[in-house]
Design a protein around this motif. Structure first.
Motif, PDB file in Angstrom:
ATOM      1  N   SER A 216       0.723  -0.906   0.216  1.00 11.29           N
ATOM      2  CA  SER A 216       0.227   0.160   0.432  1.00 11.29           C
ATOM      3  C   SER A 216       0.433   1.276   0.030  1.00 11.29           C
ATOM      4  O   SER A 216       1.847   1.375   0.304  1.00 11.29           O
ATOM      5  CB  SER A 216      -0.810   0.248   1.368  1.00 11.29           C
ATOM      6  OG  SER A 216      -0.139  -0.143   2.543  1.00 11.29           O
ATOM      7  N   TRP A 217       0.319   2.765  -0.455  1.00  3.05           N
ATOM      8  CA  TRP A 217       0.933   3.520  -0.327  1.00  3.05           C
ATOM      9  C   TRP A 217      -0.065   4.704   0.041  1.00  3.05           C
ATOM     10  O   TRP A 217      -1.480   5.190  -0.895  1.00  3.05           O
ATOM     11  CB  TRP A 217       2.048   3.627  -1.557  1.00  3.05           C
ATOM     12  CG  TRP A 217       0.787   3.281  -2.916  1.00  3.05           C
ATOM     13  CD1 TRP A 217      -0.064   4.537  -3.851  1.00  3.05           C
ATOM     14  CD2 TRP A 217       0.474   2.416  -3.252  1.00  3.05           C
ATOM     15  NE1 TRP A 217      -0.859   3.197  -4.824  1.00  3.05           N
ATOM     16  CE2 TRP A 217      -0.054   2.455  -4.152  1.00  3.05           C
ATOM     17  CE3 TRP A 217       1.016   0.650  -3.357  1.00  3.05           C
ATOM     18  CZ2 TRP A 217      -0.778   1.337  -5.804  1.00  3.05           C
ATOM     19  CZ3 TRP A 217       0.589   0.160  -3.963  1.00  3.05           C
ATOM     20  CH2 TRP A 217      -0.045  -0.115  -5.447  1.00  3.05           C
ATOM     21  N   GLN A 218       0.028   5.498   0.649  1.00  3.08           N
ATOM     22  CA  GLN A 218      -0.908   6.123   0.727  1.00  3.08           C
ATOM     23  C   GLN A 218      -0.006   7.915   0.695  1.00  3.08           C
ATOM     24  O   GLN A 218       0.898   7.957   1.486  1.00  3.08           O
ATOM     25  CB  GLN A 218      -1.976   6.047   1.925  1.00  3.08           C
ATOM     26  CG  GLN A 218      -0.983   6.042   3.301  1.00  3.08           C
ATOM     27  CD  GLN A 218      -1.616   5.625   4.493  1.00  3.08           C
ATOM     28  OE1 GLN A 218      -2.613   6.120   3.768  1.00  3.08           O
ATOM     29  NE2 GLN A 218      -2.109   5.911   5.345  1.00  3.08           N
ATOM     30  N   PRO A 219      -0.502   8.868   1.294  1.00 10.54           N
ATOM     31  CA  PRO A 219      -0.228  10.381   1.085  1.00 10.54           C
ATOM     32  C   PRO A 219      -0.367  10.868   2.278  1.00 10.54           C
ATOM     33  O   PRO A 219      -1.745  10.661   3.110  1.00 10.54           O
ATOM     34  CB  PRO A 219      -1.167  11.358   0.707  1.00 10.54           C
ATOM     35  CG  PRO A 219      -1.674  11.245  -0.479  1.00 10.54           C
ATOM     36  CD  PRO A 219      -1.433   9.448   0.162  1.00 10.54           C
TER      37      PRO A 219
ATOM     38  N   TRP B 223       5.245  10.490   1.191  1.00 10.56           N
ATOM     39  CA  TRP B 223       4.170   9.550   1.421  1.00 10.56           C
ATOM     40  C   TRP B 223       4.412   8.285   2.136  1.00 10.56           C
ATOM     41  O   TRP B 223       6.268   8.148   2.199  1.00 10.56           O
ATOM     42  CB  TRP B 223       4.587   8.892  -0.420  1.00 10.56           C
ATOM     43  CG  TRP B 223       3.975   9.864  -1.265  1.00 10.56           C
ATOM     44  CD1 TRP B 223       4.094  11.230  -1.952  1.00 10.56           C
ATOM     45  CD2 TRP B 223       2.571   9.694  -1.994  1.00 10.56           C
ATOM     46  NE1 TRP B 223       3.191  11.401  -2.964  1.00 10.56           N
ATOM     47  CE2 TRP B 223       2.207  10.641  -3.380  1.00 10.56           C
ATOM     48  CE3 TRP B 223       1.459   8.782  -2.076  1.00 10.56           C
ATOM     49  CZ2 TRP B 223       0.914  10.648  -4.073  1.00 10.56           C
ATOM     50  CZ3 TRP B 223       0.283   8.326  -2.049  1.00 10.56           C
ATOM     51  CH2 TRP B 223       0.279   9.378  -3.481  1.00 10.56           C
ATOM     52  N   GLU B 224       3.883   7.868   2.352  1.00  9.00           N
ATOM     53  CA  GLU B 224       4.350   6.408   2.980  1.00  9.00           C
ATOM     54  C   GLU B 224       4.201   4.785   2.883  1.00  9.00           C
ATOM     55  O   GLU B 224       2.937   4.922   2.287  1.00  9.00           O
ATOM     56  CB  GLU B 224       3.591   6.283   4.619  1.00  9.00           C
ATOM     57  CG  GLU B 224       3.328   5.169   5.998  1.00  9.00           C
ATOM     58  CD  GLU B 224       2.872   5.204   6.790  1.00  9.00           C
ATOM     59  OE1 GLU B 224       3.932   6.169   7.999  1.00  9.00           O
ATOM     60  OE2 GLU B 224       2.297   4.981   7.318  1.00  9.00           O
TER      61      GLU B 224
END
Length: 520
Positions: A70-73, A79-80
């Motif tokens: 997963s990736w998310q701002p 970005w994490e």
């Protein structure tokens, strides 16, 4: 050995033995097993059997989980990324955040790289390792395309990559990835072989062994398919499509892709190395005059190339992106063919008697590349430009172009993100290595502070529609008005397979074993 482990290993070996082998003949020349050596589609396709990216794409080019789950701002400039747990490299070494850190330090800095991966990595100004499977990518500005950028560069292990050079990947010494196949052999200019990775995190792949044969000659590649020497081919010559469709047991598939075939003229240098008067004497570079570039563009019969040379399997272009991609402008049409008006422009620019130039390009990389170059030479002769066509194997073309010796070159580019960003970075932006902008492979020497500023804004704009509007503005200025590059057409990607395999075509041009399935 524990009896259960032994039985499991025997069962796995039996399954692998029962799986078929796959041989693919590719028309694109791959140049290295080093996944960071050259940002080139055939290389990416080749090395992706062994190495994987954080984010992958589906058949339509949309991002899906790869080594990153997963990736998310987290805020506007962070970005994490959560990494997939339980993944190991082929030597059994666990995959961790440290391998990502090592990769992102190496990928933009490979010695001798003709086209760097820096444009995808340099926007990250700091990497924060939260834990072994969590990272945060920090940037100076918002980077809305971070997920797509993470699809472009392959992850290598620190253990197997530290101190290694491209030759170590070519020999197999450093070719240890997390991918569905393990390195077996690599012969430059000929072929590469891979063996199934039965312990891959997504399960064992469909084929026990895969061989990619490089057969750049169109006739030889088609003959190999018809003879059954290979199971599939890509870059099917347009002239052979109808005949192959009529052969029992052979299936032909096509899909309009991202690949733009275009010209880059030397628009910047006062004296260009391969431009002379008709007597062969050096002259001030006429390609600096936009009227000359416009005349050359107007003298190209794109519809004729599409109809006669490409057998209807190309889409004439006046811009960088195909219809449906972010950055496509429906108001920009391909330049209308008008040799009379082109000749008037040449006279207006002071070249009524014409001049001579050399057109460089590959002869085994893109569909009908040499034929297109020869057609251009004939078309430009009608407006007084005498052209020497100098085509060569793509391995030679891409190796020589970093020396910046071209005055006019035919080449191709496919956006790695599905948007206009990488096309603009490579074709229109002023080269700025610190940003990962520009490339010596496609050096037109074009530089415009206005388009550079717009591009900076676009790359930091989170809202897609607003970003697309900025892309279109840059393309109108840098391509439609200034002709920093001269678009010709978007290529239709064509594959052909024998009855024992099935292929799922992607929007990308890359041809990989992972898109094939055996037919029982």
């Amino acid at each position: 050995m524990n009896i259960r482990i032994l039985l499991s290993a025997l069962a796995m070996a039996g399954t692998a033995a029962a799986q078929p082998a796959l041989t693919i003949a590719t028309g694109g020349a791959f140049t290295a097993m080093d996944p960071h050596f050259h940002d080139l589609s055939p290389n990416t396709a080749l090395t992706s059997h062994v190495f994987e990216s954080l984010v992958m794409t589906d058949t339509n080019g949309r991002p899906i989980p790869g080594l990153a789950l997963s990736w998310q701002p987290v805020g506007s400039t962070t970005w994490e990324i959560k990494l997939r747990p339980g993944v190991t490299f082929h030597d059994g070494t666990p995959f961790t955040a440290d391998d990502v850190v090592f990769t992102m330090g190496r990928a933009p800095n490979v010695t001798g790289s003709p086209a760097s991966f820096g444009q995808y990595i340099r926007p990250v100004t700091r990497i924060e390792v939260v834990d072994t499977h969590t990272l945060r990518f920090h940037s100076e500005r918002p980077v809305p395309l971070m997920p797509m950028m993470m699809t472009t560069y392959a992850i290598i292990s620190r253990k197997n990559g530290e101190g290694m050079e491209t030759r170590d990947y070519n020999s197999g010494r450093a070719a240890v990835g997390t991918g569905p196949y393990r390195f077996a052999s690599y012969t430059p200019g000929d072929r590469a072989s891979f063996a199934a990775n039965a312990t891959h995190w997504a399960g064992a792949p469909a084929f026990s062994r895969v061989t990619l044969r490089m057969i750049p000659n169109d006739t030889a590649r088609v003959a190999a398919l018809r003879a059954g020497d290979v199971d599939a081919i890509d870059n099917v010559p347009t002239r052979d499509v109808a005949q192959l469709r009529a052969v029992p047991g052979i299936t032909v598939q096509s899909r309009v892709g991202q690949r733009l075939i275009y010209l880059y003229p030397d628009v910047g240098r006062q004296i260009s190395p391969h431009v002379t008067d008709l007597a062969g004497r050096p002259i001030p570079n006429p390609l600096r005059d936009v009227r000359v570039r416009r005349a050359l563009s107007m003298a190209i019969n794109r519809e004729g190339i599409a109809r006669q040379l490409m057998e209807g399997l190309s889409v004439p272009a006046g811009q960088l992106m195909p219809e449906g991609a972010l950055g496509f402008d429906p108001e920009i049409r391909p330049e209308r063919y008008d040799a009379v008006a082109a000749k008037r422009l040449m006279t207006e620019a002071g070249y009524a008697d014409g001049f001579a130039l050399t057109l460089h390009g590959p002869n085994d990389r893109y569909v009908n590349d040499e034929g297109i170059a020869q057609a251009l030479a004939q078309m430009w002769a009608r407006i007084g430009v005498r052209v020497n066509v100098a085509t060569m194997p793509s391995s030679m073309f891409f190796a020589r172009t970093p020396r910046d010796e071209n005055s006019m070159a035919l080449t191709g580019w496919s956006s790695s993100t599905g948007e206009a960003d990488t096309s603009l970075i490579n074709m229109v932006a002023t080269p700025m290595p610190e940003r990962g902008w520009g490339t010596v492979v496609r050096a037109s020497h074009y530089s415009n502070p206005e388009t550079d500023d717009l591009l900076l804004r676009a790359l930091s704009t989170l809202e897609p529609e607003a970003r697309g509007a900025l892309y279109r503005q840059i393309i109108r200025l840098g391509v439609q008005r200034d002709l920093a590059v001269i678009p010709i057409h978007h290529q239709v990607n064509i594959w052909a397979t024998r009855a024992n395999v099935r292929y799922a075509p992607q929007i990308w041009e890359r041809t990989r074993a992972m898109e094939f399935t055996p037919v029982q």
